[in-house]
Design a protein around this motif. Structure first.
Motif, short mmCIF file in Angstrom:
data_model
loop_
_atom_site.label_atom_id
_atom_site.label_comp_id
_atom_site.label_asym_id
_atom_site.label_seq_id
_atom_site.Cartn_x
_atom_site.Cartn_y
_atom_site.Cartn_z
N ALA A 58 0.81 -1.22 0.00
CA ALA A 58 0.00 0.00 0.00
C ALA A 58 0.84 1.27 0.00
CB ALA A 58 -0.95 0.00 1.20
N ILE A 59 2.14 1.13 0.15
CA ILE A 59 3.01 2.31 0.18
C ILE A 59 3.10 2.93 -1.21
CG2 ILE A 59 5.37 3.12 0.61
CD1 ILE A 59 5.63 1.00 2.74
N ALA A 60 3.04 4.24 -1.27
CA ALA A 60 3.14 4.97 -2.55
C ALA A 60 4.42 5.79 -2.58
CB ALA A 60 1.92 5.88 -2.73
N LEU A 61 4.80 6.22 -3.78
CA LEU A 61 6.01 7.02 -3.92
C LEU A 61 5.87 8.34 -3.16
CD1 LEU A 61 8.80 7.33 -5.22
CD2 LEU A 61 7.66 8.29 -7.24
N ALA A 62 4.66 8.87 -3.09
CA ALA A 62 4.42 10.12 -2.37
C ALA A 62 4.70 10.00 -0.87
CB ALA A 62 2.99 10.59 -2.59
N ASP A 63 4.73 8.74 -0.37
CA ASP A 63 5.01 8.54 1.05
C ASP A 63 6.49 8.72 1.38
OD1 ASP A 63 2.36 7.97 1.76
OD2 ASP A 63 2.57 5.88 1.11
N VAL A 106 7.07 11.17 -14.12
CA VAL A 106 7.34 12.61 -14.17
C VAL A 106 6.41 13.39 -13.24
CG1 VAL A 106 7.53 14.60 -15.70
CG2 VAL A 106 8.11 12.33 -16.55
N SER A 107 5.23 12.85 -12.99
CA SER A 107 4.27 13.55 -12.13
C SER A 107 4.73 13.62 -10.68
CB SER A 107 2.90 12.86 -12.20
OG SER A 107 2.97 11.52 -11.73
N SER A 108 5.70 12.80 -10.31
CA SER A 108 6.20 12.77 -8.92
C SER A 108 7.52 13.50 -8.76
CB SER A 108 6.33 11.32 -8.45
OG SER A 108 5.10 10.65 -8.50
N LEU A 109 7.88 14.36 -9.72
CA LEU A 109 9.17 15.04 -9.66
C LEU A 109 9.32 15.90 -8.41
CD1 LEU A 109 9.87 16.09 -13.36
CD2 LEU A 109 11.08 14.39 -11.99
N GLN A 110 8.23 16.48 -7.95
CA GLN A 110 8.31 17.32 -6.75
C GLN A 110 8.66 16.49 -5.53
OE1 GLN A 110 4.74 19.48 -5.87
NE2 GLN A 110 5.68 20.71 -4.25
N VAL A 111 8.05 15.31 -5.42
CA VAL A 111 8.38 14.40 -4.31
C VAL A 111 9.83 13.96 -4.40
CG1 VAL A 111 7.82 12.19 -3.23
CG2 VAL A 111 6.00 13.61 -4.19
N VAL A 112 10.26 13.62 -5.61
CA VAL A 112 11.64 13.17 -5.82
C VAL A 112 12.63 14.27 -5.48
CG1 VAL A 112 13.30 12.43 -7.57
CG2 VAL A 112 10.99 11.46 -7.55
N GLU A 113 12.33 15.48 -5.92
CA GLU A 113 13.23 16.61 -5.66
C GLU A 113 13.40 16.86 -4.16
OE1 GLU A 113 13.78 21.31 -6.96
OE2 GLU A 113 12.00 20.19 -7.51
N ARG A 114 12.30 16.77 -3.41
CA ARG A 114 12.38 16.98 -1.96
C ARG A 114 13.19 15.88 -1.29
NH1 ARG A 114 7.09 17.14 0.85
NH2 ARG A 114 8.38 17.97 2.55
#
Length: 294
Positions: A58-63, A106-114
């Motif tokens: 259930a873990i997501a990349l945003a976590d 690409v939609s998770s670039l903000q999460v990745v950058e942080r």
């Protein structure tokens, strides 16, 4: 008619592609590096499950927020008592995955950058320790005349001669050793698939020849220094055998009992020996110059 928006890959899909495709096929990393990254991810997922109250599926990349990653790194240091070097190695594995995930989603670039903004922790590098020549020889001669003792004697002599890592010495096969006169050497397979050949001293060649003569059943693909089950020795096994030898060597050299002598300390002896000889040659050269000036 516009095409439907492409669904971003799930976290599980990204992890599978990272290990099954990216690390093994695209980057062709060594099995040891992949295993280290795998261990880091196993630890992180176990921590994330308990921290977030979610199953791994259930873990997501945003976590993977900076707060979660930082808490995980603090957990490694405080609860698991990892050193800063190990902490930074785990962080490097997570950063590598985030970079990969950013290219796939690409939609998770903000999460990745942080997540990539978390810096490695700085630490003070300790002074390198080393043994004197007399202490080193006492450790080499400490093992008894049993089968294990003779193997340990060759083991310590190889570490002393080559300045190799423990993993390099335990990975040496019989076929990697060349015992011909004027060409005696050992082929070492190091980190990152790097290979090098190190010349062997006459004393080392003599000890290896005696060891192979005592064990004629060893084949070219067999470990040169096996354990009781004829498998390659482990890092822990080498450390335990060295600790026993150091304990025996404390009788003629009591100061060894106050020092932590690890296989890596033996690795430091070779550059110390080289620098000592270079310094001696430099002093001799300066002395000859002074005589000529007179």
């Amino acid at each position: 008619m516009s095409k439907p928006a492409k669904t971003p890959p799930s976290f599980a899909t990204l992890v599978q592609a990272y290990f099954a495709e990216y690390l093994t096929q695209q980057r062709a990393l060594s099995p040891q590096t992949i295993a280290a990254y795998r261990d880091a991810f196993v630890l992180f997922l176990e921590f994330a499950q308990s921290r977030l109250g979610k199953s791994s599926a259930a873990i997501a990349l945003a976590d993977m927020t900076p707060e979660l990653i930082t808490a995980f790194l603090n957990h490694l240091e405080q609860q698991r008592h990892n050193c800063v070097r190990s902490r930074n190695a785990r962080l490097a594995a997570l950063r590598s995955f985030l970079k990969f995930a950013g290219r796939r989603d690409v939609s998770s670039l903000q999460v990745v950058e942080r997540g990539l903004g978390i810096p490695a922790k700085r630490f003070e590098r300790p002074m390198f320790g080393y043994l004197s020549r007399e202490e080193m020889l006492a450790v080499i001669d400490a093992p008894d005349k049993t089968w294990i003792g003779q193997r340990d004697h060759v083991l310590f002599l190889m570490l002393y001669n080559t300045g190799a890592r423990v993993s390099e010495i335990t990975g040496v096969k019989v076929g990697d050793v060349v015992l011909e006169e004027r060409a005696a050497c050992v082929h070492l397979h190091g980190k990152g698939r790097k290979q090098r050949s190190v010349p062997l001293w006459r004393s080392t060649v003599k000890a290896v020849r005696a060891w192979l003569k005592q064990n004629p059943q060893l084949e070219p693909e067999s470990p040169l220094l096996p354990n009781r089950n004829w498998h390659a020795m482990t890092r822990t096994n080498v450390a335990l055998r060295l600790a026993l030898a150091v304990h025996t060597a404390t009788q003629p050299y009591p100061d060894l009992a106050k020092r932590h002598v690890s296989p890596h300390v033996i690795r430091h002896y070779l550059p110390f020996l080289t620098m000592s000889r270079c310094a001696a040659r430099s002093r001799s050269f300066k002395y000859l110059q002074q005589l000529r000036e007179r």
